[in-house]
Design an enzyme around this catalytic site. Structure first.
Site, PDB file in Angstrom:
ATOM      1  N   GLU B  46       0.732  -1.145  -0.051  1.00 22.24           N
ATOM      2  CA  GLU B  46      -0.079  -0.099  -0.028  1.00 22.24           C
ATOM      3  C   GLU B  46       0.890   1.330   0.021  1.00 22.24           C
ATOM      4  O   GLU B  46       1.964   1.387   0.592  1.00 22.24           O
ATOM      5  CB  GLU B  46      -0.921  -0.057   1.343  1.00 22.24           C
ATOM      6  CG  GLU B  46      -1.771   0.933   1.608  1.00 22.24           C
ATOM      7  CD  GLU B  46      -2.346   1.315   3.033  1.00 22.24           C
ATOM      8  OE1 GLU B  46      -1.478   0.709   3.729  1.00 22.24           O
ATOM      9  OE2 GLU B  46      -3.246   1.746   3.149  1.00 22.24           O
ATOM     10  N   ASN B 106      -7.138   5.863  -1.684  1.00 22.56           N
ATOM     11  CA  ASN B 106      -6.188   4.888  -1.430  1.00 22.56           C
ATOM     12  C   ASN B 106      -6.104   3.841  -2.268  1.00 22.56           C
ATOM     13  O   ASN B 106      -6.963   2.854  -2.029  1.00 22.56           O
ATOM     14  CB  ASN B 106      -6.111   4.669   0.145  1.00 22.56           C
ATOM     15  CG  ASN B 106      -5.019   4.024   0.471  1.00 22.56           C
ATOM     16  OD1 ASN B 106      -3.918   3.331  -0.228  1.00 22.56           O
ATOM     17  ND2 ASN B 106      -4.653   3.722   1.896  1.00 22.56           N
ATOM     18  N   LYS B 123      -9.486   1.683  -1.669  1.00 22.69           N
ATOM     19  CA  LYS B 123      -9.535   1.129  -0.394  1.00 22.69           C
ATOM     20  C   LYS B 123     -10.844   1.584   0.161  1.00 22.69           C
ATOM     21  O   LYS B 123     -11.430   2.673   0.216  1.00 22.69           O
ATOM     22  CB  LYS B 123      -8.423   1.850   0.592  1.00 22.69           C
ATOM     23  CG  LYS B 123      -8.517   1.186   2.080  1.00 22.69           C
ATOM     24  CD  LYS B 123      -7.221   1.652   2.713  1.00 22.69           C
ATOM     25  CE  LYS B 123      -7.295   1.000   4.026  1.00 22.69           C
ATOM     26  NZ  LYS B 123      -5.802   1.646   4.561  1.00 22.69           N
ATOM     27  N   GLU B 142      -6.163   8.730   7.917  1.00 17.79           N
ATOM     28  CA  GLU B 142      -6.820   8.160   6.574  1.00 17.79           C
ATOM     29  C   GLU B 142      -8.414   8.841   6.227  1.00 17.79           C
ATOM     30  O   GLU B 142      -8.567   8.811   5.142  1.00 17.79           O
ATOM     31  CB  GLU B 142      -6.761   6.602   6.426  1.00 17.79           C
ATOM     32  CG  GLU B 142      -5.387   6.090   6.672  1.00 17.79           C
ATOM     33  CD  GLU B 142      -5.442   4.673   6.094  1.00 17.79           C
ATOM     34  OE1 GLU B 142      -5.970   4.411   4.927  1.00 17.79           O
ATOM     35  OE2 GLU B 142      -4.885   3.815   6.774  1.00 17.79           O
ATOM     36  N   CYS B 168      -4.530  -2.950   2.964  1.00 13.24           N
ATOM     37  CA  CYS B 168      -4.329  -2.927   4.477  1.00 13.24           C
ATOM     38  C   CYS B 168      -5.669  -3.249   5.265  1.00 13.24           C
ATOM     39  O   CYS B 168      -5.813  -4.219   5.399  1.00 13.24           O
ATOM     40  CB  CYS B 168      -4.014  -1.337   4.736  1.00 13.24           C
ATOM     41  SG  CYS B 168      -3.343  -1.178   6.313  1.00 13.24           S
ATOM     42  N   ASN B 193       0.528  -0.875   5.518  1.00 14.42           N
ATOM     43  CA  ASN B 193       1.345  -0.066   6.355  1.00 14.42           C
ATOM     44  C   ASN B 193       0.775  -0.190   7.733  1.00 14.42           C
ATOM     45  O   ASN B 193      -0.565   0.444   7.834  1.00 14.42           O
ATOM     46  CB  ASN B 193       1.406   1.507   5.887  1.00 14.42           C
ATOM     47  CG  ASN B 193       2.160   1.691   4.663  1.00 14.42           C
ATOM     48  OD1 ASN B 193       3.299   2.270   4.787  1.00 14.42           O
ATOM     49  ND2 ASN B 193       1.414   1.462   3.422  1.00 14.42           N
TER      50      ASN B 193
END
Lengths: 310, 310
Positions: B46, B106, B123, B142, B168, B193
């Site tokens: 990612e 993302n 994502k 995020e 993730c 991450n």
């Protein structure tokens, strides 16, 4: 802190020829031990009162029905209910249920501290097959003897917490835990009878089967931030071995206690229901993080729909 | 047999001050190594092109946008696309995407053996928070910098198989794998991450974080009978440690290879996509075993609805 002392009461094998009175005596002995260890709740396995009969192919329905209970409680299990009430211990066990109108379910019940039945669950994910299968190493006829449960995955408030139930193969399906967690479940009670070998792949033996048992239950606990108590009927039933591996898993997905034998064995662990709070409020705060607009296939389609060939 | 050689290309840390050219060079070195080991597909983490910037609270949107890619491919990553095409190696990596109309995602992309982008995923399960949170040990913004993905969980036919992607935190949600498995996914590619400590519970350190990483991915693979390739950006970024633990899991839920370091590290494993068939045809044959009539809450409600108080 909302600590309840949970006793996972693994049962060793029950042979086909053995009657309910034999196993009820063993269940009472485990209950006595649980009482001496201060248990608030005792959890027995799936189909706790008989051998795991779906391995036997029987054509005569009257003979099949001998494995089923028409009333609950009934005379055979009355001593369990009486002693649980005397001990003020909540109780969960599984049995084959035959309803007055002729339906057959693989059922699990939960009683409160007075011995009153407060919850009933009927197994939804029936594994196996419905006709004799000569290609299998042994039969697994749950789809023959039972109908899929018709009660959904309810939860119940008792013992100052929120409880749910599941049975055996249900534990491998993430939907099971999720539906209960969407109702705030804090502890899921599961019983199982799992053959030590895969009937369709003999090379898959007890080590792998125990690994899958642990993996599914640990993931269910972690991903829903709840306790899971998963209890086996274990050992050799008429030449057919079942895995043990009963275990209690905390809301972090960690095994806190695990059975060491394939026989009658009691695991007692203090479970703080407040340990579920952190996960439910942070990483698995469903209200903030779930995106149901992208989950549609989970409820709109049963089987796989492949993408078009390119 | 449909064996594809998969290279999981874990990246060590990328410091905030480092430019894309530094990491692209490291990615090329891993690709060269993958080529020497016969890889058909290389999987990077990612946000592979920058530091894990959601830990930094930045108010100036123009400054934030420096971490985003406006085009893909672009000049910075062109060498990756060119070499992948030269090697006839499919490729997957994550990056921060800024669309022409100003949306931030993302994102993760998949190329075929010619270097053509065949799949894009954005994502869906964004963790963290959107405003500066003084109560956390460090920020995880995020929800500030990205919108939730708007493409669902598609799958793609390439390399003679069916592939899906996730990013993730998606890997902790069973819905992620299930939606793809309902489209027959055979291999899920994940980059992550993951901070080595829980920003809201400092006592939850790398050991527990690696355990949860493994647990979620193994359960996703087993319960959907698919391969999962899950690849970390790892190590110390400007004083903030990320876990490593990149791994490849087979359709039985077993880890077949796992990273040993927190730096750039390549894991290559031959994955037979036909290993997914047994599970999909037996215990996880969705068409025979799933009971969608009891899953309604999964798509009808986002958050928890508690049972009535008794």
């Amino acid at each position: 802190m909302r600590v309840i002392n949970v006793a996972a009461a693994q049962l060793g094998p029950i042979q086909r020829a053995e009657g309910r009175e034999v196993v009820v005596k063993r269940m009472l002995a485990l209950m006595d031990e649980a009482k001496s260890k201060g248990a608030d709740l005792i959890v027995y396995p799936e189909l706790a009162l008989t051998t795991f009969f779906p391995r036997w192919y029987v054509e005569d329905q009257a003979e099949v029905d001998l494995w089923f209970e028409r009333d609950m409680p009934n005379e055979a299990v009355q001593p369990l209910f009486a002693r649980a009430a005397e001990y003020q211990m909540a109780m969960n066990f599984g049995y084959a249920e035959l309803t007055p109108d002729g339906h057959h379910f693989n059922t699990s019940i939960l009683t409160d501290r007075t011995g009153k039945i407060v919850g009933k669950y009927r197994k939804i994910h029936l594994p196996g097959h419905s006709e004799f299968d000569p290609e299998r190493d042994f039969q697994h006829l749950e789809k023959r003897y039972f109908e899929p449960g018709d009660l959904g995955f309810p939860v119940w408030r008792t013992l100052d917490g929120i409880f749910g139930m599941a049975v055996c193969n249900d534990r491998r399906w993430p939907e099971t835990y999720r539906v209960m967690a969407l109702q705030g479940v804090e502890m899921v009670l599961i019983g199982y009878n799992t053959p030590s070998f895969n009937s369709q792949k003999g090379s898959e033996g007890p080590e792998k089967r125990l690994f899958h048992n642990r993996l599914a239950v640990q993931a269910g606990a972690y991903q829903n931030s709840c306790w899971v108590v998963s209890v086996a009927k274990a050992g050799d039933e008429d030449g057919f071995p079942l895995i043990g591996g009963s275990l209690i898993v905390n809301p972090d997905g960690e095994v806190v206690i695990e059975a060491k034998t394939d026989g009658d064995e009691l695991l007692v662990h203090p479970c703080d229901l407040d340990d579920t709070v952190f996960g439910k409020k942070t990483i698995f705060d469903f209200a903030r993080h779930r995106r149901i607009e992208h989950y549609g296939r989970i409820t709109s389609q049963t089987g796989v729909i492949l993408p078009p060939e390119t």
